[in-house]
Design a protein around this motif. Structure first.
Motif, PDB file in Angstrom:
ATOM      1  N   LEU A 182       1.058   4.314   5.112  1.00 48.19           N
ATOM      2  CA  LEU A 182       1.342   5.413   3.274  1.00 48.19           C
ATOM      3  C   LEU A 182       0.699   6.755   3.755  1.00 48.19           C
ATOM      4  O   LEU A 182      -0.758   6.802   5.059  1.00 48.19           O
ATOM      5  N   CYS A 193       5.394   7.735   3.743  1.00 52.13           N
ATOM      6  CA  CYS A 193       4.959   7.199   4.537  1.00 52.13           C
ATOM      7  C   CYS A 193       5.878   7.324   5.878  1.00 52.13           C
ATOM      8  O   CYS A 193       7.096   7.884   5.436  1.00 52.13           O
ATOM      9  N   ARG A 248      -0.147  10.430  -1.286  1.00 52.77           N
ATOM     10  CA  ARG A 248       0.572  10.136  -2.317  1.00 52.77           C
ATOM     11  C   ARG A 248       0.745  10.939  -3.174  1.00 52.77           C
ATOM     12  O   ARG A 248       0.668  12.763  -3.532  1.00 52.77           O
ATOM     13  N   ILE A 300       7.777  -2.407  -2.466  1.00 49.42           N
ATOM     14  CA  ILE A 300       8.310  -1.389  -1.788  1.00 49.42           C
ATOM     15  C   ILE A 300       9.311  -1.000  -2.253  1.00 49.42           C
ATOM     16  O   ILE A 300      10.679  -1.882  -0.840  1.00 49.42           O
ATOM     17  N   ALA A 313      -3.966   1.707   4.378  1.00 47.10           N
ATOM     18  CA  ALA A 313      -2.626   2.365   5.102  1.00 47.10           C
ATOM     19  C   ALA A 313      -1.677   1.428   5.045  1.00 47.10           C
ATOM     20  O   ALA A 313      -0.460   1.950   5.124  1.00 47.10           O
ATOM     21  N   TRP A 347       5.053   8.023  -2.561  1.00 44.56           N
ATOM     22  CA  TRP A 347       3.617   7.823  -1.768  1.00 44.56           C
ATOM     23  C   TRP A 347       4.732   8.109  -0.205  1.00 44.56           C
ATOM     24  O   TRP A 347       5.931   8.647  -0.380  1.00 44.56           O
TER      25      TRP A 347
END
Length: 341
Positions: free
Chosen positions: A83, A94, A86, A116, A66, A92
């Motif tokens: 992360l 985070c 979800r 990302i 993650a 996600w």
């Protein structure tokens, strides 16, 4: 109750940096709540403390890689992402570091397969929503791009990812391992079954709720971040049947404990269900499902230390921890274990 009431002194060298070679060869401190006695043993001795008819309940979550590191193409600025959960599709929740530079609309490239995009704020303190942009199978992309999210107090490199997974890990989704389960081997679990101990599996994906530090002065003001759990009908039925015949419910780890306590009613009946729990177990809590707990040694002033203290008392647990320090037990994720019975 103040957070500082759960502080204890820990020499830095007792923080385990690497897992030992043989999982079940770690040390085991056994604390008997009725007699208030402490015994120093090996984890493999757990066979002597579980009886036919008891049921061992474990968390089958699996840690994902993650932790991701991205670079912004325009400025070459870097960002670390952890992360946590979800939300839907490829969005996600985070944590980002440095958080002050994590602005909505910015995009960071992790590798040739993954980018990302920061979408906006998440409903957790300091959290962000991000969208993962990739081609291919997500799990395979993440395995190649991500790193195991070891806690910050572990500074040594982990050469084998599987050592931060339990041998029974199945469902991917955790940002941290349920570390009490790291001591079990397949052979040890088979030995328990041979003794007549049942095994039941629940699921809680470990996120910010488990490892977020307590930042408030008064313990009662702390709010747990919610984490996803599942308890099947078959699991609930097996646990309830074990209790009816006089067996103990032995939880492997605080995540298992929090899961069961979230789905058990005031009469001690475990119910099937799934969803999110933010249960905070602290002093004065009346346990409805947990008869015994296998756990690691936890950080000072943490919610996990508060949970284990609720099983006996703060004074007794601090006495147990003082004994563990004096006897040079290894602490935290890769450290030794304790059985509270």
């Amino acid at each position: 109750m103040k957070t500082s009431d759960f502080y204890y002194e820990l020499p830095h060298e007792l923080i385990a940096q690497t897992p030992i070679e043989n999982r079940s060869a770690s040390r085991l401190l056994v604390y008997n709540r009725e007699k208030k006695t402490i015994e120093d043993k090996r984890f493999s001795d757990i066979l002597e403390h579980l009886n036919a008819g008891d049921i061992l309940v474990r968390n089958t979550t699996k840690v994902i890689p993650a932790r991701l590191f991205g670079t912004r193409q325009q400025t070459q600025g870097s960002m670390e992402f952890l992360l946590l959960r979800r939300e839907a599709g490829d969005v996600w929740e985070c944590l980002c570091k440095p958080a002050k530079r994590a602005k909505a609309g910015l995009c960071y490239r992790v590798n040739e397969e993954l980018e990302i995009e920061i979408v906006g704020d998440a409903p957790i303190a300091g959290g962000k929503r991000v969208r993962l942009l990739y081609d291919g199978i997500f799990e395979e992309v993440l395995d190649r791009a991500g790193q195991v999210p070891l806690p910050p107090y572990i500074t040594e490199r982990l050469y084998d990812r599987d050592r931060y997974q339990t041998v029974y890990a199945r469902e991917r989704g955790s940002a941290a391992a349920p570390t009490a389960g790291l001591h079990f081997t397949k052979e040890l679990l088979d030995g328990l079954v041979d003794r007549g101990v049942e095994i039941a599996d629940v699921l809680l994906h470990v996120g910010l709720g488990t490892f977020r530090p307590v930042s408030v002065e008064n313990v009662e003001d702390h709010h747990m971040h919610s984490e996803y759990y599942e308890v099947t009908r078959a699991c609930a039925d097996r646990i309830n049947a074990a209790r009816r015949r006089g067996g103990r419910i032995v939880c492997v780890g605080t995540t298992t404990t929090r899961t069961l306590e979230s789905v058990t009613d005031e009469e001690g009946v475990v119910h099937a269900g799934s969803g999110y729990t933010d249960i905070f177990i602290n002093l004065g809590y009346r346990f409805k499902a947990t008869d015994a707990l296998i756990t690691n040694f936890h950080l000072p002033e943490s919610t996990l230390l508060m949970l284990v203290s609720a099983l006996c008392s703060r004074e007794e647990m601090l006495r147990v921890y003082a004994h563990a320090v004096e006897q040079r037990y290894r602490f935290f994720s890769f450290g030794d274990a304790m059985l509270i019975e």
